[in-house]
Design a protein around this motif. Structure first.
Motif, PDB file in Angstrom:
ATOM      1  N   PRO A 229       5.537   1.550  -6.871  1.00  0.00           N
ATOM      2  CA  PRO A 229       4.522   1.467  -5.818  1.00  0.00           C
ATOM      3  C   PRO A 229       4.406   2.810  -5.094  1.00  0.00           C
ATOM      4  O   PRO A 229       5.337   3.616  -5.101  1.00  0.00           O
ATOM      5  N   ILE A 230       3.267   3.028  -4.473  1.00  0.00           N
ATOM      6  CA  ILE A 230       3.048   4.269  -3.724  1.00  0.00           C
ATOM      7  C   ILE A 230       3.883   4.250  -2.453  1.00  0.00           C
ATOM      8  O   ILE A 230       3.918   3.250  -1.729  1.00  0.00           O
ATOM      9  N   THR A 231       4.558   5.356  -2.195  1.00  0.00           N
ATOM     10  CA  THR A 231       5.374   5.522  -0.995  1.00  0.00           C
ATOM     11  C   THR A 231       4.785   6.651  -0.162  1.00  0.00           C
ATOM     12  O   THR A 231       4.692   7.792  -0.632  1.00  0.00           O
ATOM     13  N   LYS A 232       4.383   6.334   1.064  1.00  0.00           N
ATOM     14  CA  LYS A 232       3.864   7.366   1.963  1.00  0.00           C
ATOM     15  C   LYS A 232       5.022   8.221   2.468  1.00  0.00           C
ATOM     16  O   LYS A 232       6.089   7.703   2.793  1.00  0.00           O
ATOM     17  N   VAL A 233       4.773   9.537   2.556  1.00  0.00           N
ATOM     18  CA  VAL A 233       5.808  10.468   3.006  1.00  0.00           C
ATOM     19  C   VAL A 233       5.176  11.603   3.808  1.00  0.00           C
ATOM     20  O   VAL A 233       4.068  12.051   3.508  1.00  0.00           O
ATOM     21  N   LEU A 234       5.890  12.018   4.841  1.00  0.00           N
ATOM     22  CA  LEU A 234       5.551  13.227   5.592  1.00  0.00           C
ATOM     23  C   LEU A 234       6.671  14.221   5.345  1.00  0.00           C
ATOM     24  O   LEU A 234       7.858  13.857   5.426  1.00  0.00           O
ATOM     25  N   PHE A 235       6.323  15.456   5.071  1.00  0.00           N
ATOM     26  CA  PHE A 235       7.325  16.506   4.915  1.00  0.00           C
ATOM     27  C   PHE A 235       7.300  17.379   6.164  1.00  0.00           C
ATOM     28  O   PHE A 235       6.250  17.873   6.570  1.00  0.00           O
ATOM     29  N   ARG A 236       8.466  17.545   6.742  1.00  0.00           N
ATOM     30  CA  ARG A 236       8.614  18.296   7.986  1.00  0.00           C
ATOM     31  C   ARG A 236       9.691  19.364   7.824  1.00  0.00           C
ATOM     32  O   ARG A 236      10.591  19.223   7.001  1.00  0.00           O
ATOM     33  N   LYS A 237       9.601  20.408   8.632  1.00  0.00           N
ATOM     34  CA  LYS A 237      10.578  21.498   8.615  1.00  0.00           C
ATOM     35  C   LYS A 237      11.274  21.548   9.973  1.00  0.00           C
ATOM     36  O   LYS A 237      10.608  21.561  11.010  1.00  0.00           O
ATOM     37  N   TYR A 238      12.612  21.547   9.932  1.00  0.00           N
ATOM     38  CA  TYR A 238      13.362  21.642  11.185  1.00  0.00           C
ATOM     39  C   TYR A 238      13.079  22.974  11.873  1.00  0.00           C
ATOM     40  O   TYR A 238      13.069  24.025  11.229  1.00  0.00           O
ATOM     41  N   LYS A 239      12.868  22.923  13.194  1.00  0.00           N
ATOM     42  CA  LYS A 239      12.668  24.139  13.981  1.00  0.00           C
ATOM     43  C   LYS A 239      13.918  25.012  13.931  1.00  0.00           C
ATOM     44  O   LYS A 239      13.824  26.232  13.873  1.00  0.00           O
ATOM     45  N   GLN A 240      15.070  24.383  13.946  1.00  0.00           N
ATOM     46  CA  GLN A 240      16.348  25.083  13.863  1.00  0.00           C
ATOM     47  C   GLN A 240      16.840  25.037  12.426  1.00  0.00           C
ATOM     48  O   GLN A 240      17.132  23.967  11.913  1.00  0.00           O
ATOM     49  N   GLY A 241      16.891  26.150  11.758  1.00  0.00           N
ATOM     50  CA  GLY A 241      17.444  26.196  10.407  1.00  0.00           C
ATOM     51  C   GLY A 241      16.424  26.143   9.296  1.00  0.00           C
ATOM     52  O   GLY A 241      16.660  26.645   8.210  1.00  0.00           O
ATOM     53  N   GLY A 242      15.288  25.495   9.516  1.00  0.00           N
ATOM     54  CA  GLY A 242      14.223  25.485   8.538  1.00  0.00           C
ATOM     55  C   GLY A 242      14.374  24.537   7.359  1.00  0.00           C
ATOM     56  O   GLY A 242      13.568  24.584   6.433  1.00  0.00           O
ATOM     57  N   ASP A 243      15.411  23.671   7.372  1.00  0.00           N
ATOM     58  CA  ASP A 243      15.554  22.706   6.280  1.00  0.00           C
ATOM     59  C   ASP A 243      14.361  21.753   6.259  1.00  0.00           C
ATOM     60  O   ASP A 243      13.756  21.469   7.296  1.00  0.00           O
TER      61      ASP A 243
END
Length: 101
Positions: free
Chosen positions: A3-17
């Motif tokens: 099934p389709i899984t909704k996802v948001l990709f985010r970058k940590y302000k500290q460290g950039g992971d």
């Protein structure tokens, strides 16, 4: 096909992971926590609002490409979104209620 899984990709302000947030998937019994995923640590619970408003900024496609590929390699059929809707959060809460029986 999964099934389709909704996802948001985010970058940590500290460290950039890079962090993947799944707004429709509960992580634990707290209705404000959604499932998350990172290269290091893998799956875990995340306070969606805290991550979005305090800890992270949007990640670009180039920044999240590796994490997206890893998730797809695990069988996820991803729909990348930029913003979670009220409906997405309600779906998570409904799934949590269903899990509780």
């Amino acid at each position: 096909m999964e099934p389709i899984t909704k996802v948001l990709f985010r970058k940590y302000k500290q460290g950039g992971d890079i962090l993947a947030l799944f707004p429709e998937i509960p992580a634990d019994m707290n209705p404000y926590h959604c499932q998350s995923f990172q290269h290091v640590g893998q799956h875990g619970a995340a306070d969606f609002q805290h991550c979005i408003h305090t800890l992270t900024v949007p990640a670009s496609p180039a920044e999240y490409a590796d994490l997206k590929a890893e998730l797809e390699g695990r069988g996820y059929n991803l729909q990348v979104i930029q913003r979670a809707s009220f409906k997405d959060h309600e779906a998570r809460k409904a799934e949590l209620k269903r899990m509780q029986g």
